[in-house]
Design an enzyme around this catalytic site. Structure first.
Site, mmCIF file in Angstrom:
data_model
loop_
_atom_site.group_PDB
_atom_site.id
_atom_site.type_symbol
_atom_site.label_atom_id
_atom_site.label_comp_id
_atom_site.label_asym_id
_atom_site.label_seq_id
_atom_site.Cartn_x
_atom_site.Cartn_y
_atom_site.Cartn_z
ATOM 1 C CD GLN A 143 -11.043 -33.178 96.936
ATOM 2 O OE1 GLN A 143 -10.046 -33.678 97.454
ATOM 3 N NE2 GLN A 143 -12.095 -32.820 97.645
ATOM 4 C CG ASP A 184 -11.355 -40.534 99.772
ATOM 5 O OD1 ASP A 184 -11.028 -40.087 100.897
ATOM 6 O OD2 ASP A 184 -11.611 -39.806 98.796
ATOM 7 C CE LYS A 220 -8.639 -34.005 100.987
ATOM 8 N NZ LYS A 220 -9.696 -34.473 100.082
#
Ligand code: NAP
Length: 279
Positions: free
Chosen positions: A93, A116, A49
């Protein structure tokens, strides 16, 4: 024989577009990734990422925290990032170590920085049909479907899996496109027959090659979200690709299908969040 949907190529095009958009923005967008503990897969995902951000010109910072970090310590990090004007997107994460409360911590991320799409305000916005930040993997999967089907209206879509991260938002996105959506899960009866009715079949279960060729309607678009490691060390999806290839109209491979789209959509969400922050 099915058309193979090349997620790698489509993601590369999307990243190129994003790179151009970043160059036209008044401020450089910033993404913060919080990584807790030593899970090797999470470390690889985060590295990818960060690399992708660098490639398109998005500033990225990594907040690495040890395995024994407490909820309170992560809460402080999230609060600092929420208040940081240079950070437009925040990603925690997952999975977190077992002693941490993921559900609670995710909700602390400001909705307008929640790249997200897991903050309940964004979840609600998606259900209500209001603009918000949508989870990256379903967003990317929809782009792949649209690369082979221009008008989804009235098509029957079957989504196997009902997680908050994928199955539920995927179903909402398909509903928004006027598909007739069936959601299947571990308690679904007659799963094979239901799948066989799908014009669009999306599998997000995490079970190696579970979807067989005779579950697939001839000509259907098959999106394989699953990532499973086989005994030989190689990756495979939830769909038996070799069998499905002869029946489906279009299919995503694993790897090289949905996976690359997830990161590209994370970059797109960071830009979207930055635009919200800068407006
Ligand atoms: P998850 O939270 O474990 O959800 C799995 C879903 O599959 C659940 O809804 C479960 O039903 C359902 N299920 C389990 N066994 C089943 C069965 N025998 N028949 C029908 N449904 C069954 O997983 P997830 O986070 O959604 O991820 C699913 C897969 O996608 C995993 O392999 C994951 O690695 C992959 N993934 C890939 C990406 C990517 O970037 N490519 C991103 C996210 C996830 P219940 O709800 O009834 O338990």
């Amino acid at each position: 024989m099915a058309q193979i949907i090349d997620g790698k190529a489509i993601a590369a095009q999307l990243r190129e577009t994003i790179q151009h958009v970043v160059q036209t923005m008044p401020e450089t967008p910033g993404l913060a990734v919080i990584l807790v503990g030593d899970d090797p897969a999470s470390h690889v995902y985060v590295r990818n990422k960060i690399k992708a951000c660098e490639h398109v010109g998005i500033n990225s910072i990594e907040r690495r925290l040890p395995e024994d970090t407490t909820n309170e310590e992560i809460e402080r990090v999230i609060n600092d990032l929420n208040a940081d004007p240079d950070i437009h997107g925040i990603l925690l994460q997952l999975p977190l170590p077992d002693h941490l409360d993921s559900d609670y911590l995710i909700q602390l991320i400001a909705a307008h920085k929640d790249v997200d799409g897991l903050n309940l305000r964004n979840v609600g916005a998606l259900v209500a049909g209001i603009d918000g930040l949508v989870p990256c993997t379903p967003e990317g999967s929809l782009i792949l479907i649209k690369s082979v089907i221009t008008n989804l209206s009235g098509l029957h879509a079957v989504v196997i899996g009902r997680s908050l991260l994928f199955g539920k938002p995927m179903a909402q996105l398909l509903l928004r496109e006027n598909c007739t959506v069936t959601m299947a899960h571990s308690r679904t009866k007659n799963l094979a027959e239901i799948c066989k009715q799908a014009d669009i079949l999306v599998a997000a279960v995490g079970r190696e090659k579970m979807v067989k060729a005779d579950w697939i309607k001839p000509g259907a678009c098959v999106i394989d979200v699953g990532i499973n490691r086989m005994d030989n060390g190689k990756l495979c999806g939830d769909v038996d690709f070799d069998g499905a290839f002869d029946v489906a109209g279009a299919i995503t491979p694993v790897p090289g299908g949905v996976g690359p789209m997830t990161i590209a959509c994370l970059l797109a969400n960071t830009i979207k969040a930055a635009k919200i922050g800068q407006s």
